[in-house]
Write a protein that holds these residues in place. Structure first.
Motif, PDB file in Angstrom:
ATOM      1  N   TYR A 137       0.848  -1.194   0.000  1.00 11.44           N
ATOM      2  CA  TYR A 137       0.000   0.000   0.000  1.00 11.44           C
ATOM      3  C   TYR A 137       0.884   1.245   0.000  1.00 11.44           C
ATOM      4  O   TYR A 137       1.831   1.328   0.790  1.00 11.44           O
ATOM      5  CB  TYR A 137      -0.801   0.064   1.303  1.00 11.44           C
ATOM      6  N   THR A 138       0.535   2.228  -0.802  1.00  7.50           N
ATOM      7  CA  THR A 138       1.162   3.544  -0.629  1.00  7.50           C
ATOM      8  C   THR A 138       0.562   4.159   0.643  1.00  7.50           C
ATOM      9  O   THR A 138      -0.432   3.639   1.182  1.00  7.50           O
ATOM     10  CB  THR A 138       0.848   4.474  -1.815  1.00  7.50           C
ATOM     11  N   GLY A 139       1.088   5.294   1.064  1.00  7.51           N
ATOM     12  CA  GLY A 139       0.525   5.971   2.233  1.00  7.51           C
ATOM     13  C   GLY A 139      -0.950   6.313   2.003  1.00  7.51           C
ATOM     14  O   GLY A 139      -1.801   6.112   2.875  1.00  7.51           O
ATOM     15  N   ALA A 140      -1.242   6.822   0.807  1.00  4.59           N
ATOM     16  CA  ALA A 140      -2.626   7.204   0.486  1.00  4.59           C
ATOM     17  C   ALA A 140      -3.543   5.993   0.547  1.00  4.59           C
ATOM     18  O   ALA A 140      -4.632   6.040   1.136  1.00  4.59           O
ATOM     19  CB  ALA A 140      -2.670   7.836  -0.904  1.00  4.59           C
ATOM     20  N   GLN A 141      -3.108   4.877  -0.039  1.00  5.61           N
ATOM     21  CA  GLN A 141      -3.943   3.671  -0.037  1.00  5.61           C
ATOM     22  C   GLN A 141      -4.161   3.141   1.379  1.00  5.61           C
ATOM     23  O   GLN A 141      -5.177   2.521   1.665  1.00  5.61           O
ATOM     24  CB  GLN A 141      -3.295   2.583  -0.903  1.00  5.61           C
ATOM     25  N   ALA A 142      -3.175   3.421   2.261  1.00  7.74           N
ATOM     26  CA  ALA A 142      -3.306   2.964   3.644  1.00  7.74           C
ATOM     27  C   ALA A 142      -4.135   3.943   4.485  1.00  7.74           C
ATOM     28  O   ALA A 142      -4.271   3.783   5.691  1.00  7.74           O
ATOM     29  CB  ALA A 142      -1.923   2.780   4.269  1.00  7.74           C
ATOM     30  N   GLY A 143      -4.684   4.974   3.823  1.00  6.93           N
ATOM     31  CA  GLY A 143      -5.591   5.901   4.514  1.00  6.93           C
ATOM     32  C   GLY A 143      -4.887   6.881   5.442  1.00  6.93           C
ATOM     33  O   GLY A 143      -5.467   7.331   6.425  1.00  6.93           O
ATOM     34  N   ILE A 144      -3.624   7.214   5.118  1.00  8.67           N
ATOM     35  CA  ILE A 144      -2.882   8.153   5.974  1.00  8.67           C
ATOM     36  C   ILE A 144      -3.113   9.579   5.461  1.00  8.67           C
ATOM     37  O   ILE A 144      -2.548   9.995   4.438  1.00  8.67           O
ATOM     38  CB  ILE A 144      -1.380   7.785   5.999  1.00  8.67           C
ATOM     39  N   PHE A 145      -3.989  10.300   6.161  1.00 11.59           N
ATOM     40  CA  PHE A 145      -4.353  11.660   5.747  1.00 11.59           C
ATOM     41  C   PHE A 145      -3.555  12.680   6.542  1.00 11.59           C
ATOM     42  O   PHE A 145      -3.444  12.580   7.762  1.00 11.59           O
ATOM     43  CB  PHE A 145      -5.858  11.897   5.939  1.00 11.59           C
ATOM     44  N   THR A 146      -3.001  13.646   5.823  1.00 11.53           N
ATOM     45  CA  THR A 146      -2.126  14.640   6.469  1.00 11.53           C
ATOM     46  C   THR A 146      -2.657  16.055   6.240  1.00 11.53           C
ATOM     47  O   THR A 146      -3.591  16.258   5.460  1.00 11.53           O
ATOM     48  CB  THR A 146      -0.698  14.584   5.884  1.00 11.53           C
ATOM     49  N   ASP A 147      -1.995  17.015   6.887  1.00 13.95           N
ATOM     50  CA  ASP A 147      -2.293  18.420   6.563  1.00 13.95           C
ATOM     51  C   ASP A 147      -1.610  18.756   5.240  1.00 13.95           C
ATOM     52  O   ASP A 147      -1.035  17.879   4.582  1.00 13.95           O
ATOM     53  CB  ASP A 147      -1.873  19.342   7.722  1.00 13.95           C
ATOM     54  N   LYS A 148      -1.637  20.055   4.883  1.00 13.16           N
ATOM     55  CA  LYS A 148      -1.198  20.422   3.535  1.00 13.16           C
ATOM     56  C   LYS A 148       0.283  20.740   3.421  1.00 13.16           C
ATOM     57  O   LYS A 148       0.766  21.067   2.337  1.00 13.16           O
ATOM     58  CB  LYS A 148      -1.981  21.672   3.107  1.00 13.16           C
ATOM     59  N   THR A 200      -5.466  12.154  10.313  1.00 12.51           N
ATOM     60  CA  THR A 200      -6.248  10.954  10.678  1.00 12.51           C
ATOM     61  C   THR A 200      -5.745   9.779   9.852  1.00 12.51           C
ATOM     62  O   THR A 200      -5.103   9.958   8.815  1.00 12.51           O
ATOM     63  CB  THR A 200      -7.754  11.091  10.331  1.00 12.51           C
ATOM     64  N   ILE A 201      -6.082   8.591  10.337  1.00 14.72           N
ATOM     65  CA  ILE A 201      -5.800   7.395   9.535  1.00 14.72           C
ATOM     66  C   ILE A 201      -7.105   6.620   9.402  1.00 14.72           C
ATOM     67  O   ILE A 201      -7.781   6.345  10.404  1.00 14.72           O
ATOM     68  CB  ILE A 201      -4.727   6.513  10.200  1.00 14.72           C
ATOM     69  N   ASN A 202      -7.470   6.334   8.163  1.00 14.42           N
ATOM     70  CA  ASN A 202      -8.616   5.450   7.940  1.00 14.42           C
ATOM     71  C   ASN A 202      -8.040   4.042   7.768  1.00 14.42           C
ATOM     72  O   ASN A 202      -7.556   3.681   6.700  1.00 14.42           O
ATOM     73  CB  ASN A 202      -9.374   5.889   6.683  1.00 14.42           C
ATOM     74  N   ALA A 203      -8.073   3.274   8.853  1.00  8.16           N
ATOM     75  CA  ALA A 203      -7.387   1.976   8.849  1.00  8.16           C
ATOM     76  C   ALA A 203      -8.250   0.853   8.252  1.00  8.16           C
ATOM     77  O   ALA A 203      -7.811  -0.295   8.224  1.00  8.16           O
ATOM     78  CB  ALA A 203      -6.964   1.618  10.273  1.00  8.16           C
ATOM     79  N   ARG A 204      -9.446   1.199   7.746  1.00  6.31           N
ATOM     80  CA  ARG A 204     -10.337   0.117   7.288  1.00  6.31           C
ATOM     81  C   ARG A 204      -9.725  -0.775   6.213  1.00  6.31           C
ATOM     82  O   ARG A 204      -9.780  -1.997   6.323  1.00  6.31           O
ATOM     83  CB  ARG A 204     -11.687   0.691   6.838  1.00  6.31           C
ATOM     84  N   PRO A 205      -9.111  -0.191   5.164  1.00  8.81           N
ATOM     85  CA  PRO A 205      -8.541  -1.082   4.135  1.00  8.81           C
ATOM     86  C   PRO A 205      -7.455  -2.013   4.697  1.00  8.81           C
ATOM     87  O   PRO A 205      -7.396  -3.190   4.341  1.00  8.81           O
ATOM     88  CB  PRO A 205      -7.931  -0.104   3.118  1.00  8.81           C
ATOM     89  N   VAL A 206      -6.620  -1.481   5.605  1.00 11.29           N
ATOM     90  CA  VAL A 206      -5.559  -2.308   6.195  1.00 11.29           C
ATOM     91  C   VAL A 206      -6.197  -3.408   7.047  1.00 11.29           C
ATOM     92  O   VAL A 206      -5.843  -4.595   6.935  1.00 11.29           O
ATOM     93  CB  VAL A 206      -4.598  -1.439   7.058  1.00 11.29           C
ATOM     94  N   GLU A 207      -7.180  -3.034   7.858  1.00  8.58           N
ATOM     95  CA  GLU A 207      -7.864  -4.006   8.723  1.00  8.58           C
ATOM     96  C   GLU A 207      -8.479  -5.132   7.873  1.00  8.58           C
ATOM     97  O   GLU A 207      -8.406  -6.306   8.224  1.00  8.58           O
ATOM     98  CB  GLU A 207      -8.998  -3.322   9.501  1.00  8.58           C
TER      99      GLU A 207
END
Ligand code: ADP
Ligand code: ASP
Ligand code: MG
Length: 404
Positions: free
Chosen positions: A95-106, A115-122
């Motif tokens: 997974y890239t960072g984006a695919q792993a749901g790792i959201f950052t500031d700008k 935030t991290i949306n861990a659903r795809p990893v889970e």
């Protein structure tokens, strides 16, 4: 069955042979029945090479494009690690960072994780796959690729460990753990078996690059206990956590050096209320992180301010400040980029006197001049000539009896 996050740094995945070794190690953990998220860095040297290439085509590369480029380093190693695992019969997905749901500031090149949306990893963990995540990168709300600052794969690992509620977080590197000083510089340095977040944080922010500072901040905030250990052997490493048994007894826990420092000197600044606020706000607006600050009013009406910054930020400071000084009614700015910062760290300093005096005496005896001094409750920092930094590290390590 436990859920484990493992991070392998640049040397650990430095070439194809190393990646195969890491895959074997991952297989070993997987065969014990554990769920596994693996974060990998780019091969060692690759991020530096990419930065050099960017600068070779453009003196001041756009930070958006820099992130686009730097993220490729980790994209290579996630795919190769997944393939190496497939080669030995382990189900794995990269997974890239984006695919792993790792959201950052700008903020490009030093983005913070929001935030991290861990659903795809889970989902993939539940399906029995080893999930390999690219360290050091994320995506912002506008869909742009961001990176998390140098050494940022540590942060990816610790943040993912918090997000997936891992039972264990292991940071694999090329030394056996956290030492009392950089073991490559101080041959007598020894491995610390347990260290508190506060001490680790001070060592990291003072230049012990074994852990990225922000990753330790994150671990402290979310109480992620982690172990720093070697991917080259099976020795126990260093456990980093909130409280450790010896804390008050040990006065100096370790010595750290940061050689990537510059000193910026403002002379003749009008000595009036708000002058410092205006100067440092301008630097903050330009994303220049300022560290040690000394102000002195030696002559009536004007002040001198000296501060240290990361070497990369010095040019930025020099660019931003002249118009600000002009508006304030005077002052000149110069930078000196031959500075290193040496710090001694220990929670026990809170209750012991004489630590600063001992450090200054050791440096004095070695003939090393101190340019700036800053202290906090658990740290004493001095700026010295970069050429003398290794010697200074050894002298400080010796004087506090940290050697083996
Ligand atoms: P990785 O690529 O695995 O993230 P780094 O190069 O970022 O590894 O960090 C590991 C290096 O940190 C070691 O090789 C060592 O030279 C350096 N280092 C500096 N200070 C310390 C310390 N106090 N303890 C251990 N390593 C240290
Ligand atoms: N590859 C990135 C760097 O060199 C991130 C990391 O290694 O942690 O800074
Ligand atoms: Mg690192």
């Amino acid at each position: 069955m436990a859920r484990i996050v493992q991070k392998y740094g640049g040397t650990s995945v430095g070439d194809v042979e190393r990646i195969k070794k890491v895959a074997e190690r991952i297989k070993g953990t997987r065969d014990e029945g554990h769920e596994l998220v693996v974060v990998v860095s780019a091969r060692s040297g690759v991020t530096n090479e990419l930065i050099a290439r960017a600068k070779a085509v453009c003196e001041f590369p756009s930070e958006r494009e820099l992130d686009m480029l730097l993220a490729t380093g980790e994209q290579e190693t996630i795919a190769l690690t997944a393939m190496a695992l497939h080669g030995i019969g382990v189900d794995a997905v990269s997974y890239t960072g984006a695919q792993a749901g790792i959201f950052t500031d700008k903020v490009h090149t030093k983005a913070k994780i929001k935030t991290i949306n861990a659903r795809p990893v889970e989902r993939d963990l539940k399906a029995g796959k080893v999930v390999i995540v690219a360290g050091f990168q994320g995506i912002n709300e506008e869909g742009q690729i961001t990176t998390l600052g140098r050494g940022g794969s540590d942060l990816t690992a610790i943040a993912l460990a918090a997000a997936v509620k891992a039972d264990k977080c292991e940071i694999y590197t090329d030394v056996d753990g956290v030492y009392t000083a950089d073991p490559r510089v101080v041959k007598t340095a020894h491995k610390i078996s347990e260290i508190s977040y506060d001490e680790m944080l001070e060592l990291a922010s003072s230049g012990s690059k074994v852990m990225q500072t922000r990753s330790v901040e994150f671990a402290k905030k979310y109480n992620v206990v982690f172990e720093v250990r070697s991917s080259f052997n099976h020795n126990p490493g260093t456990i980093v956590k909130e409280e450790v048994a010896y804390m008050e007894k040990v006065v100096v826990r370790g010595v750290a050096v940061d050689k990537d420092q510059a000193k910026v000197v403002i002379t003749g600044l009008p000595d009036k209320p708000s002058a410092a606020a205006i100067v440092f706000s301008a630097l903050a607006d330009a994303n220049v992180n300022v560290d040690m600050i000394v102000q002195n009013v030696a002559h009536t009406g004007v002040a001198d301010i000296t501060f240290t910054v990361q070497r990369d930020d010095a040019q930025n400071a020099i660019r931003v400040l002249p118009p600000v000084l002009k508006k304030l009614g005077g002052g000149e700015v110069k930078s000196f980029d031959n500075i290193a910062k040496l710090s001694v760290v220990g929670v026990g300093m809170r209750t012991h006197a004489g630590v600063a005096a001992a450090l200054f005496a050791a440096l004095g005896d070695a003939g090393i001049n101190i340019q700036l001094i800053a202290t906090s409750e658990i740290k004493i920092t001095v700026a010295v000539d970069r050429a003398r930094a290794d010697e200074a590290q050894r002298a400080a390590h010796d004087v506090f009896g940290l050697g083996k």
